[in-house]
Design a protein around this motif. Sequence first.
Motif, mmCIF file in Angstrom:
data_model
loop_
_atom_site.group_PDB
_atom_site.id
_atom_site.type_symbol
_atom_site.label_atom_id
_atom_site.label_comp_id
_atom_site.label_asym_id
_atom_site.label_seq_id
_atom_site.Cartn_x
_atom_site.Cartn_y
_atom_site.Cartn_z
ATOM 1 N N ALA A 29 0.838 -0.999 -0.068
ATOM 2 C CA ALA A 29 -0.028 0.231 -0.029
ATOM 3 C C ALA A 29 0.700 1.196 -0.299
ATOM 4 O O ALA A 29 1.645 1.360 0.393
ATOM 5 C CB ALA A 29 -0.593 -0.222 1.744
ATOM 6 N N PRO A 30 0.710 2.570 -0.648
ATOM 7 C CA PRO A 30 0.921 3.384 -0.885
ATOM 8 C C PRO A 30 1.233 4.155 0.352
ATOM 9 O O PRO A 30 0.353 4.229 0.577
ATOM 10 C CB PRO A 30 1.103 4.448 -2.247
ATOM 11 C CG PRO A 30 0.055 2.900 -3.251
ATOM 12 C CD PRO A 30 -0.202 2.100 -1.833
ATOM 13 N N ALA A 31 2.412 4.917 0.887
ATOM 14 C CA ALA A 31 2.394 5.920 2.006
ATOM 15 C C ALA A 31 2.090 7.199 1.410
ATOM 16 O O ALA A 31 1.931 7.196 0.556
ATOM 17 C CB ALA A 31 3.745 5.644 2.171
ATOM 18 N N PRO A 32 2.228 8.439 2.470
ATOM 19 C CA PRO A 32 1.291 9.549 1.456
ATOM 20 C C PRO A 32 2.666 10.495 1.142
ATOM 21 O O PRO A 32 3.328 9.831 1.479
ATOM 22 C CB PRO A 32 1.385 10.277 3.231
ATOM 23 C CG PRO A 32 1.428 9.345 4.087
ATOM 24 C CD PRO A 32 1.800 7.624 3.657
ATOM 25 N N VAL A 33 2.094 11.137 0.551
ATOM 26 C CA VAL A 33 2.858 11.726 -0.978
ATOM 27 C C VAL A 33 3.159 12.975 -0.022
ATOM 28 O O VAL A 33 2.603 13.263 0.757
ATOM 29 C CB VAL A 33 1.797 11.907 -2.006
ATOM 30 C CG1 VAL A 33 2.727 13.062 -2.791
ATOM 31 C CG2 VAL A 33 1.551 10.677 -2.465
ATOM 32 N N ALA A 34 4.261 13.393 -0.059
ATOM 33 C CA ALA A 34 5.308 14.636 0.668
ATOM 34 C C ALA A 34 4.187 15.649 0.330
ATOM 35 O O ALA A 34 4.173 16.401 0.873
ATOM 36 C CB ALA A 34 6.546 14.987 0.355
ATOM 37 N N GLU A 35 3.835 15.769 -1.132
ATOM 38 C CA GLU A 35 3.111 17.096 -2.007
ATOM 39 C C GLU A 35 2.777 16.569 -2.651
ATOM 40 O O GLU A 35 2.998 15.650 -3.698
ATOM 41 C CB GLU A 35 4.210 18.465 -1.878
ATOM 42 C CG GLU A 35 5.462 17.824 -2.596
ATOM 43 C CD GLU A 35 6.386 19.530 -2.803
ATOM 44 O OE1 GLU A 35 6.336 20.218 -3.977
ATOM 45 O OE2 GLU A 35 7.129 19.889 -1.507
ATOM 46 N N VAL A 41 11.017 8.564 -1.088
ATOM 47 C CA VAL A 41 11.785 7.133 -0.710
ATOM 48 C C VAL A 41 12.688 7.084 0.400
ATOM 49 O O VAL A 41 13.686 7.761 -0.422
ATOM 50 C CB VAL A 41 11.459 6.053 -1.810
ATOM 51 C CG1 VAL A 41 12.291 4.898 -1.635
ATOM 52 C CG2 VAL A 41 10.510 6.668 -2.778
ATOM 53 N N ALA A 42 12.612 6.261 0.928
ATOM 54 C CA ALA A 42 14.773 6.624 1.833
ATOM 55 C C ALA A 42 14.763 4.702 1.343
ATOM 56 O O ALA A 42 14.338 3.842 1.646
ATOM 57 C CB ALA A 42 13.890 5.941 3.544
ATOM 58 N N LEU A 43 16.386 5.077 1.236
ATOM 59 C CA LEU A 43 16.989 3.825 0.972
ATOM 60 C C LEU A 43 17.845 3.931 2.549
ATOM 61 O O LEU A 43 18.176 4.782 2.381
ATOM 62 C CB LEU A 43 18.167 3.899 -0.182
ATOM 63 C CG LEU A 43 16.996 4.265 -1.587
ATOM 64 C CD1 LEU A 43 18.214 4.482 -2.701
ATOM 65 C CD2 LEU A 43 16.066 3.605 -1.901
ATOM 66 N N ALA A 212 6.460 9.153 4.545
ATOM 67 C CA ALA A 212 5.907 10.473 4.540
ATOM 68 C C ALA A 212 6.470 11.466 5.038
ATOM 69 O O ALA A 212 8.324 11.656 5.066
ATOM 70 C CB ALA A 212 5.078 10.670 5.931
ATOM 71 N N PRO A 213 6.551 12.895 4.524
ATOM 72 C CA PRO A 213 7.012 14.036 4.302
ATOM 73 C C PRO A 213 7.927 14.578 5.837
ATOM 74 O O PRO A 213 7.435 14.229 7.292
ATOM 75 C CB PRO A 213 6.435 15.908 3.826
ATOM 76 C CG PRO A 213 4.593 14.566 3.949
ATOM 77 C CD PRO A 213 4.395 12.938 4.006
#
Length: 213
Positions: A29-35, A41-43, A212-213
């Motif tokens: 499931a997608p996580a929230p969009v920053a804007e 995305v965190a690596l 998330a942002p």
Amino acid sequence: MQTRRILLAAIALALAAPAFALAQTPAAAPAPVAEAGVVRVALTTPEGVIVLQLEQGKAPITVGNFLKYVDRKLYDGASFYRASTAPGGPKDYGLLQGGLQNDPKKVLPPIAHESTLKTGLSNTDGAIAMGRHAPGTAQADWFICVGDQAYLDADPKDPKNPGFAAFGRVVEGMDVVKKILAMPVDPNRGEGAMKGEMLVKPVRIVTARRVAP
């Protein structure tokens, strides 16, 4: 500088031949969009976390492809495997390449090339862009620019130079990127343009997740 540019631009020739096996891992499931139009995305690596801000509104094809790998967790266990710098040059200027190295069990079909002339993005310091052969062959491997390298953009005066498809940038963790870029490379490993640029100890991407942002 010319030698440096030739060496770094050779990334187009360094990727293995395309593979077409479709991975079957279900999407998360997608996580929230920053804007609007932007996704982060965190690596996570043993050396630290690198956070990418992806310009989905400007490069929807390229970002959409990257997010398929993220959401299906296909980048979990991938690696940063290539550190391309000019021979004898500084270790804080070059390209750090990562991805799946054409693992036939994980790679998805190639995507259309999104020119920087169309997206308005540029291969400047911290930019992430797709590695490829000819335009339209990019799949799962990409590179991060360390230092401004706008010469990798599409040339508006030369249609034979389509450049590399930038699709976002590092917003946190450039210190981690630079640390990996400076790690030892094996002078005997790699083929063609990659010879002498393969990390002695590739750095594992433990997880790649939307944040998330």
